[in-house]
Design an enzyme around this catalytic site. Structure first.
Site, PDB file in Angstrom:
ATOM      1  N   SER A 125       0.818  -1.219   0.000  1.00  0.00           N
ATOM      2  CA  SER A 125       0.000   0.000   0.000  1.00  0.00           C
ATOM      3  C   SER A 125       0.855   1.274   0.000  1.00  0.00           C
ATOM      4  O   SER A 125       0.498   2.276  -0.619  1.00  0.00           O
ATOM      5  CB  SER A 125      -0.958  -0.009   1.179  1.00  0.00           C
ATOM      6  OG  SER A 125      -0.250  -0.149   2.388  1.00  0.00           O
TER       7      SER A 125
ATOM      8  N   CYS B 172      -6.692  -6.800   0.298  1.00  0.00           N
ATOM      9  CA  CYS B 172      -5.434  -6.661   1.024  1.00  0.00           C
ATOM     10  C   CYS B 172      -4.919  -5.214   1.024  1.00  0.00           C
ATOM     11  O   CYS B 172      -5.531  -4.360   1.656  1.00  0.00           O
ATOM     12  CB  CYS B 172      -4.430  -7.667   0.481  1.00  0.00           C
ATOM     13  SG  CYS B 172      -3.275  -8.205   1.732  1.00  0.00           S
TER      14      CYS B 172
ATOM     15  N   HIS C   6      -6.816 -12.830  -0.502  1.00  0.00           N
ATOM     16  CA  HIS C   6      -6.649 -12.695  -1.959  1.00  0.00           C
ATOM     17  C   HIS C   6      -7.580 -13.656  -2.712  1.00  0.00           C
ATOM     18  O   HIS C   6      -7.134 -14.731  -3.144  1.00  0.00           O
ATOM     19  CB  HIS C   6      -5.208 -13.015  -2.350  1.00  0.00           C
ATOM     20  CG  HIS C   6      -4.240 -11.942  -1.971  1.00  0.00           C
ATOM     21  ND1 HIS C   6      -3.784 -10.997  -2.853  1.00  0.00           N
ATOM     22  CD2 HIS C   6      -3.662 -11.668  -0.786  1.00  0.00           C
ATOM     23  CE1 HIS C   6      -2.953 -10.179  -2.239  1.00  0.00           C
ATOM     24  NE2 HIS C   6      -2.865 -10.569  -0.989  1.00  0.00           N
TER      25      HIS C   6
ATOM     26  N   GLU D 169      -8.477 -13.583  -5.651  1.00  0.00           N
ATOM     27  CA  GLU D 169      -8.024 -13.766  -7.047  1.00  0.00           C
ATOM     28  C   GLU D 169      -7.011 -14.908  -7.162  1.00  0.00           C
ATOM     29  O   GLU D 169      -6.698 -15.344  -8.260  1.00  0.00           O
ATOM     30  CB  GLU D 169      -7.452 -12.450  -7.607  1.00  0.00           C
ATOM     31  CG  GLU D 169      -6.033 -12.098  -7.175  1.00  0.00           C
ATOM     32  CD  GLU D 169      -5.916 -11.558  -5.751  1.00  0.00           C
ATOM     33  OE1 GLU D 169      -6.908 -11.551  -5.005  1.00  0.00           O
ATOM     34  OE2 GLU D 169      -4.790 -11.152  -5.383  1.00  0.00           O
TER      35      GLU D 169
HETATM   36  N1  GLN Z   1       1.464  -5.742   3.809  1.00  0.00           N
HETATM   37  C1  GLN Z   1       0.920  -5.018   2.705  1.00  0.00           C
HETATM   38  C2  GLN Z   1       0.671  -3.550   3.055  1.00  0.00           C
HETATM   39  O1  GLN Z   1       0.771  -3.193   4.186  1.00  0.00           O
HETATM   40  C3  GLN Z   1      -0.353  -5.654   2.207  1.00  0.00           C
HETATM   41  C4  GLN Z   1      -0.096  -7.061   1.757  1.00  0.00           C
HETATM   42  C5  GLN Z   1      -0.858  -7.514   0.575  1.00  0.00           C
HETATM   43  O2  GLN Z   1      -1.517  -6.724  -0.122  1.00  0.00           O
HETATM   44  N2  GLN Z   1      -0.757  -8.784   0.260  1.00  0.00           N
HETATM   45  O3  GLN Z   1       0.397  -2.769   2.216  1.00  0.00           O
END
Ligand code: GLN
Length: 205
Positions: A60, A89, A180, A182
């Site tokens: 992110s 996520c 996830h 997908e």
């Molecule tokens: N750990 C990631 C984050 O903080 C998110 C992990 C993921 O999208 N699989 O952005």
């Protein structure tokens, strides 16, 4: 029924998949298999004309950097407040009202608090099967360095949980999964999102 020339060129609803970074390709394949037309979105102008948007997993913080560099953030914020959007996520982290561990800027659309990288090292990536409110039996959930939803506001409906924490939630035109979908063969979560897109098109809020 008459269709315009642009409509005949596409199949089903047009679903953008934010493709700045992360796991966008598998989302595009899943919704194409369900009869929608995926469009990879890398520029703010590419949000135009979409019936819905998927914000994939990834990192992110990196996505935020891209969004800010490209002057994308404000347009996307406006978009996700109005048009059906599905975050998975890292996408949930971007959609949330509040982010912790550490605090981070977000689009502020989904009334939840999300704690980043919330599961300890041993269990940060896992495949679980759990019941959900979706018909059809247990749902496969693939977690990868997943965030945890630690607060849900009143308008948020919890569709599935891991231990006591929500992992699949819906608030009006927004859908969010900390796992996830997908990466599973099971496409029920994407199908739910496409149903939300169809309902929104027929009956815009
Ligand atoms: N750990 C990631 C984050 O903080 C998110 C992990 C993921 O999208 N699989 O952005």
């Amino acid at each position: 029924m008459t269709t315009s020339s642009t409509e005949t060129a596409t199949k089903g609803p047009i679903i953008g998949v934010l493709a700045l970074q992360g796991a966008y390709d598998a989302h595009a394949k899943t919704i194409a298999a369900l009869g929608a037309t995926p469009r990879l979105v890398r520029l703010p102008t590419e949000l135009k004309g979409l019936d819905g948007l998927i914000m994939p997993g990834g990192e992110s913080t990196t996505m935020l950097k891209f969004l800010e560099q490209r002057g994308f953030f404000d347009l996307l914020k406006d978009f996700v407040h109005k048009v059906p959007t599905f975050g998975t996520c890292a996408g949930v982290i971007l959609l949330a009202k509040d982010v912790t561990n550490p605090a981070q800027k977000s689009l502020g659309a989904l009334d939840v608090t999300v704690e980043r990288n919330a599961y300890g090292r041993q269990i940060d990536s896992a495949i679980l099967h759990a019941e959900s409110k979706l018909p059809g039996g247990p749902l496969e959930m693939v977690f990868i360095r997943a965030p945890r939803i630690t607060r849900t506001g009143a308008p948020v409906e919890v569709l599935a949980s891991r231990d006591e924490n929500p992992v699949l939630v819906r608030e009006g035109h927004l859908l969010a999964a900390t796992f996830h979908p997908e990466l599973s063969h099971d496409s029920r979560v994407h199908q739910l999102f496409l149903n939300m897109v169809r309902d929104h098109k027929e009956n815009p809020a």
